[in-house]
Motif scaffolding. Structure first.
Motif, PDB file in Angstrom:
ATOM      1  N   GLY A  31       0.737  -1.195   0.065  1.00 57.50           N
ATOM      2  CA  GLY A  31      -0.140  -0.106  -0.153  1.00 57.50           C
ATOM      3  C   GLY A  31       0.844   1.297  -0.061  1.00 57.50           C
ATOM      4  N   PHE A  32       1.829   1.225   0.859  1.00 52.15           N
ATOM      5  CA  PHE A  32       2.797   2.499   0.859  1.00 52.15           C
ATOM      6  C   PHE A  32       3.572   2.672  -0.557  1.00 52.15           C
ATOM      7  CE2 PHE A  32       6.964   4.242   1.505  1.00 52.15           C
ATOM      8  CZ  PHE A  32       6.701   5.353   2.019  1.00 52.15           C
ATOM      9  N   ILE A  33       4.099   1.574  -1.258  1.00 49.70           N
ATOM     10  CA  ILE A  33       4.587   1.845  -2.565  1.00 49.70           C
ATOM     11  C   ILE A  33       3.483   2.292  -3.506  1.00 49.70           C
ATOM     12  CG2 ILE A  33       5.538   0.445  -4.317  1.00 49.70           C
ATOM     13  CD1 ILE A  33       6.824  -1.505  -2.385  1.00 49.70           C
ATOM     14  N   ALA A  34       2.429   1.682  -3.535  1.00 46.20           N
ATOM     15  CA  ALA A  34       1.223   2.137  -4.542  1.00 46.20           C
ATOM     16  C   ALA A  34       0.897   3.690  -4.174  1.00 46.20           C
ATOM     17  CB  ALA A  34       0.119   1.369  -4.264  1.00 46.20           C
ATOM     18  N   LEU A  35       0.888   3.995  -2.999  1.00 45.22           N
ATOM     19  CA  LEU A  35       0.389   5.372  -2.404  1.00 45.22           C
ATOM     20  C   LEU A  35       1.548   6.396  -2.867  1.00 45.22           C
ATOM     21  CD1 LEU A  35      -1.149   7.392  -1.317  1.00 45.22           C
ATOM     22  CD2 LEU A  35      -0.172   6.926   1.073  1.00 45.22           C
ATOM     23  N   LEU A  36       3.076   5.988  -2.772  1.00 43.28           N
ATOM     24  CA  LEU A  36       3.928   6.724  -3.338  1.00 43.28           C
ATOM     25  C   LEU A  36       4.213   6.952  -4.706  1.00 43.28           C
ATOM     26  CD1 LEU A  36       6.831   8.131  -2.255  1.00 43.28           C
ATOM     27  CD2 LEU A  36       7.910   5.858  -2.508  1.00 43.28           C
ATOM     28  N   LEU A  37       3.662   6.047  -5.579  1.00 40.73           N
ATOM     29  CA  LEU A  37       3.640   6.049  -6.843  1.00 40.73           C
ATOM     30  C   LEU A  37       2.735   6.627  -7.367  1.00 40.73           C
ATOM     31  CD1 LEU A  37       4.411   2.335  -8.074  1.00 40.73           C
ATOM     32  CD2 LEU A  37       5.843   4.171  -8.144  1.00 40.73           C
ATOM     33  N   ILE A  38       1.437   6.985  -6.661  1.00 36.95           N
ATOM     34  CA  ILE A  38       0.375   7.657  -7.213  1.00 36.95           C
ATOM     35  C   ILE A  38       0.698   9.289  -6.691  1.00 36.95           C
ATOM     36  CG2 ILE A  38      -2.191   8.306  -6.358  1.00 36.95           C
ATOM     37  CD1 ILE A  38      -2.450   5.303  -5.961  1.00 36.95           C
ATOM     38  N   VAL A  39       1.222   9.534  -5.677  1.00 37.42           N
ATOM     39  CA  VAL A  39       1.630  10.888  -5.171  1.00 37.42           C
ATOM     40  C   VAL A  39       2.630  11.325  -5.873  1.00 37.42           C
ATOM     41  CG1 VAL A  39       2.855  12.177  -3.340  1.00 37.42           C
ATOM     42  CG2 VAL A  39       1.041  10.484  -2.805  1.00 37.42           C
ATOM     43  N   LEU A  40       3.753  10.463  -6.734  1.00 32.31           N
ATOM     44  CA  LEU A  40       4.748  11.061  -7.388  1.00 32.31           C
ATOM     45  C   LEU A  40       4.141  11.349  -8.883  1.00 32.31           C
ATOM     46  CD1 LEU A  40       7.734   8.545  -6.692  1.00 32.31           C
ATOM     47  CD2 LEU A  40       7.381  11.189  -6.196  1.00 32.31           C
ATOM     48  N   ALA A  41       3.453  10.437  -9.260  1.00 35.37           N
ATOM     49  CA  ALA A  41       2.816  10.689 -10.680  1.00 35.37           C
ATOM     50  C   ALA A  41       1.500  11.869 -10.619  1.00 35.37           C
ATOM     51  CB  ALA A  41       1.434   9.641 -10.869  1.00 35.37           C
ATOM     52  N   ALA A  42       1.189  12.146  -9.400  1.00 34.71           N
ATOM     53  CA  ALA A  42       0.238  13.458  -9.179  1.00 34.71           C
ATOM     54  C   ALA A  42       1.234  14.728  -9.222  1.00 34.71           C
ATOM     55  CB  ALA A  42      -0.566  13.203  -7.950  1.00 34.71           C
ATOM     56  N   ILE A  43       2.342  14.796  -8.503  1.00 34.60           N
ATOM     57  CA  ILE A  43       3.313  15.802  -8.439  1.00 34.60           C
ATOM     58  C   ILE A  43       3.729  16.045  -9.944  1.00 34.60           C
ATOM     59  CG2 ILE A  43       5.555  16.376  -7.494  1.00 34.60           C
ATOM     60  CD1 ILE A  43       4.877  14.975  -4.819  1.00 34.60           C
ATOM     61  N   PHE A  44       4.363  15.179 -10.525  1.00 32.48           N
ATOM     62  CA  PHE A  44       5.013  15.276 -11.614  1.00 32.48           C
ATOM     63  C   PHE A  44       4.018  15.281 -12.899  1.00 32.48           C
ATOM     64  CE2 PHE A  44       8.451  13.936  -8.701  1.00 32.48           C
ATOM     65  CZ  PHE A  44       9.207  14.854  -9.062  1.00 32.48           C
ATOM     66  N   ALA A  45       2.615  15.455 -12.572  1.00 36.33           N
ATOM     67  CA  ALA A  45       1.655  15.214 -13.946  1.00 36.33           C
ATOM     68  C   ALA A  45       2.148  16.127 -15.111  1.00 36.33           C
ATOM     69  CB  ALA A  45       0.369  15.299 -13.417  1.00 36.33           C
ATOM     70  N   PRO A 273     -11.022   6.445 -14.659  1.00 39.05           N
ATOM     71  CA  PRO A 273     -10.758   7.393 -13.282  1.00 39.05           C
ATOM     72  C   PRO A 273     -11.631   6.660 -12.144  1.00 39.05           C
ATOM     73  CG  PRO A 273     -11.823   8.426 -15.481  1.00 39.05           C
ATOM     74  CD  PRO A 273     -11.584   7.086 -15.674  1.00 39.05           C
ATOM     75  N   GLY A 274     -12.327   5.788 -12.399  1.00 37.87           N
ATOM     76  CA  GLY A 274     -12.950   5.046 -11.280  1.00 37.87           C
ATOM     77  C   GLY A 274     -11.915   4.171 -10.586  1.00 37.87           C
ATOM     78  N   ILE A 275     -11.101   3.574 -11.451  1.00 42.11           N
ATOM     79  CA  ILE A 275     -10.147   2.695 -10.859  1.00 42.11           C
ATOM     80  C   ILE A 275      -9.001   3.403 -10.392  1.00 42.11           C
ATOM     81  CG2 ILE A 275      -8.165   1.065 -11.585  1.00 42.11           C
ATOM     82  CD1 ILE A 275     -10.095  -0.186 -13.775  1.00 42.11           C
ATOM     83  N   ALA A 276      -8.656   4.645 -10.837  1.00 43.34           N
ATOM     84  CA  ALA A 276      -7.603   5.763 -10.054  1.00 43.34           C
ATOM     85  C   ALA A 276      -8.188   5.834  -8.729  1.00 43.34           C
ATOM     86  CB  ALA A 276      -7.389   6.775 -11.155  1.00 43.34           C
ATOM     87  N   LEU A 277      -9.416   6.319  -8.790  1.00 39.51           N
ATOM     88  CA  LEU A 277      -9.923   6.919  -7.356  1.00 39.51           C
ATOM     89  C   LEU A 277      -9.699   5.609  -6.305  1.00 39.51           C
ATOM     90  CD1 LEU A 277     -11.413   8.789  -5.791  1.00 39.51           C
ATOM     91  CD2 LEU A 277     -13.482   8.061  -6.682  1.00 39.51           C
ATOM     92  N   LEU A 278     -10.261   4.203  -6.630  1.00 43.30           N
ATOM     93  CA  LEU A 278     -10.342   3.136  -5.963  1.00 43.30           C
ATOM     94  C   LEU A 278      -8.888   3.039  -5.525  1.00 43.30           C
ATOM     95  CD1 LEU A 278     -11.608   0.793  -4.539  1.00 43.30           C
ATOM     96  CD2 LEU A 278     -11.300  -0.369  -6.825  1.00 43.30           C
ATOM     97  N   LEU A 279      -7.964   2.929  -6.475  1.00 46.17           N
ATOM     98  CA  LEU A 279      -6.605   2.691  -5.827  1.00 46.17           C
ATOM     99  C   LEU A 279      -5.912   3.561  -4.872  1.00 46.17           C
ATOM    100  CD1 LEU A 279      -4.935   1.509  -9.342  1.00 46.17           C
ATOM    101  CD2 LEU A 279      -5.608  -0.040  -7.297  1.00 46.17           C
ATOM    102  N   THR A 280      -6.529   4.915  -5.144  1.00 45.81           N
ATOM    103  CA  THR A 280      -5.870   5.858  -4.212  1.00 45.81           C
ATOM    104  C   THR A 280      -6.350   5.993  -2.872  1.00 45.81           C
ATOM    105  OG1 THR A 280      -5.625   7.511  -6.119  1.00 45.81           O
ATOM    106  CG2 THR A 280      -5.617   8.312  -3.847  1.00 45.81           C
ATOM    107  N   ILE A 284      -4.333   4.641   0.512  1.00 44.92           N
ATOM    108  CA  ILE A 284      -4.238   5.386   1.887  1.00 44.92           C
ATOM    109  C   ILE A 284      -4.991   4.725   2.835  1.00 44.92           C
ATOM    110  CG2 ILE A 284      -5.391   7.460   2.933  1.00 44.92           C
ATOM    111  CD1 ILE A 284      -5.291   8.782   0.055  1.00 44.92           C
ATOM    112  N   ASN A 285      -5.837   3.852   2.633  1.00 42.74           N
ATOM    113  CA  ASN A 285      -6.675   3.272   3.892  1.00 42.74           C
ATOM    114  C   ASN A 285      -5.486   2.093   4.632  1.00 42.74           C
ATOM    115  OD1 ASN A 285      -9.031   4.491   4.247  1.00 42.74           O
ATOM    116  ND2 ASN A 285      -9.885   3.393   2.585  1.00 42.74           N
ATOM    117  N   LEU A 286      -4.556   1.326   3.393  1.00 45.13           N
ATOM    118  CA  LEU A 286      -3.815   0.433   4.038  1.00 45.13           C
ATOM    119  C   LEU A 286      -2.726   0.858   4.892  1.00 45.13           C
ATOM    120  CD1 LEU A 286      -3.589  -1.702   0.707  1.00 45.13           C
ATOM    121  CD2 LEU A 286      -4.699  -2.603   2.823  1.00 45.13           C
ATOM    122  N   VAL A 287      -2.228   2.073   4.261  1.00 46.29           N
ATOM    123  CA  VAL A 287      -1.172   2.639   5.151  1.00 46.29           C
ATOM    124  C   VAL A 287      -1.641   3.301   6.339  1.00 46.29           C
ATOM    125  CG1 VAL A 287       0.281   4.839   5.049  1.00 46.29           C
ATOM    126  CG2 VAL A 287       0.193   3.622   3.081  1.00 46.29           C
TER     127      VAL A 287
END
Length: 302
Positions: A31-45, A273-280, A284-287
């Protein structure tokens, strides 16, 4: 051998112990790795997105509702996740949408935490009329469904990033206030608070220098969970059309844009977009769930 073990134990810092306990769970690590990748993708969008989905010069209406994997007319761009009804690249739109959703969720949670934490500490430490007033206001706030309060506020203020952050803060601060007040009631009876009061330290110093650090762990867990809740609530409001404007769409608005096309086979406009929202939200909940276990004093003493 024993000396080496004792030395290794002595040099273990609180951060290392926290990291060791946190990453002991494979699910939390994932979950932490997935969240880190999502945050990095958002920052460098703006850097990694194939196009700026909100730059009209880069959008061609002739490319609207193209299937995933389709190229544009001059073969200069492949729409990996397809396009929406306006011809925007869905991958780019999702990256920008995740960016806005995370910003709204994190900023609203931090502001609500600061407000609720301050009010809760004052209520728990000073008691009396201050406690009664703050807690009655919090009880009134918690008696209404969060989405109803947010709907009323946004109906009065209108859409916008700043306005939806205000609405999310209004529905979150009471959770932190009640938790901080409960923690403060427990901590203020302990000897270190009595010793600080006996030394004649100012009340504000006692509250923020002594009481606050010992009340933070449960609030950190709640804040982590509330980030996911805020993102979900913002997506719900945007889906209903009263959250963020069209010029600043989040994941909720992207899902809403493709809702009318679900039955016509254009599934990708809402699905991705629904999958992206679900993964995000799941990441976060796993962390947050692992943070709850690591910061639980009962588990640390086992």
């Amino acid at each position: 051998m024993m000396d080496a073990t004792i030395t290794a134990t002595r040099i273990e810092t609180p951060f290392r112990r926290f990291a060791r306990n946190f990453f002991a769970s494979k699910v939390a690590t994932l979950g932490f790795i997935a969240l880190l990748l999502i945050v990095l993708a958002a920052i460098f969008a703006p850097v990694i997105a194939p196009q700026n989905p909100y730059d009209l010069a880069q959008i061609d209406i002739m490319d609207s509702r193209l299937e995933p994997g389709t190229q544009n007319f001059d073969h200069s761009l492949t729409y990996v996740l397809g396009t929406d009804e306006q011809g925007r690249d869905m991958l780019s739109a999702i990256l920008y949408g995740v960016r806005i959703s995370i910003i709204v969720g994190v900023v609203s949670t931090v502001i609500a935490l600061l407000i609720g934490l301050t009010l809760g500490l004052f209520a728990g430490y000073f008691g009396g009329r201050v406690e009664s007033l703050i807690m009655r206001i919090a009880d009134i706030q918690l008696s209404f469904p969060p989405i109803l309060v947010a709907l009323i506020l946004l109906a009065l203020m209108g859409p916008g990033v700043g306005k939806i952050i205000i609405a999310l803060v209004a529905v979150q601060w009471a959770y932190y206030a009640r938790t901080a007040r409960s923690a403060a009631l427990v901590e203020r009876k302990k000897e270190y608070i009595e010793a600080a009061s006996g030394l004649g330290l100012p009340p504000l110093r006692i509250v923020f220098h002594h009481l606050l650090p010992n009340c933070l762990p449960p609030l950190i867990v709640i804040a982590a969970l509330q980030v996911a809740s805020a993102i979900s609530l913002e997506a719900t409001l945007s889906f209903l059309g009263i959250g963020l404007p069209v010029t600043e769409p989040s994941l909720g608005l992207l899902i809403a844009n493709g809702f009318d096309y679900m039955m016509s086979g254009k599934y990708w406009i809402s699905l991705f977009p629904g999958i992206a929202l679900l993964l995000t939200v799941v990441a976060i909940n796993l962390v947050a769930d692992q943070l709850r276990d690591v910061l639980n004093p009962r588990l640390q003493t086992q």
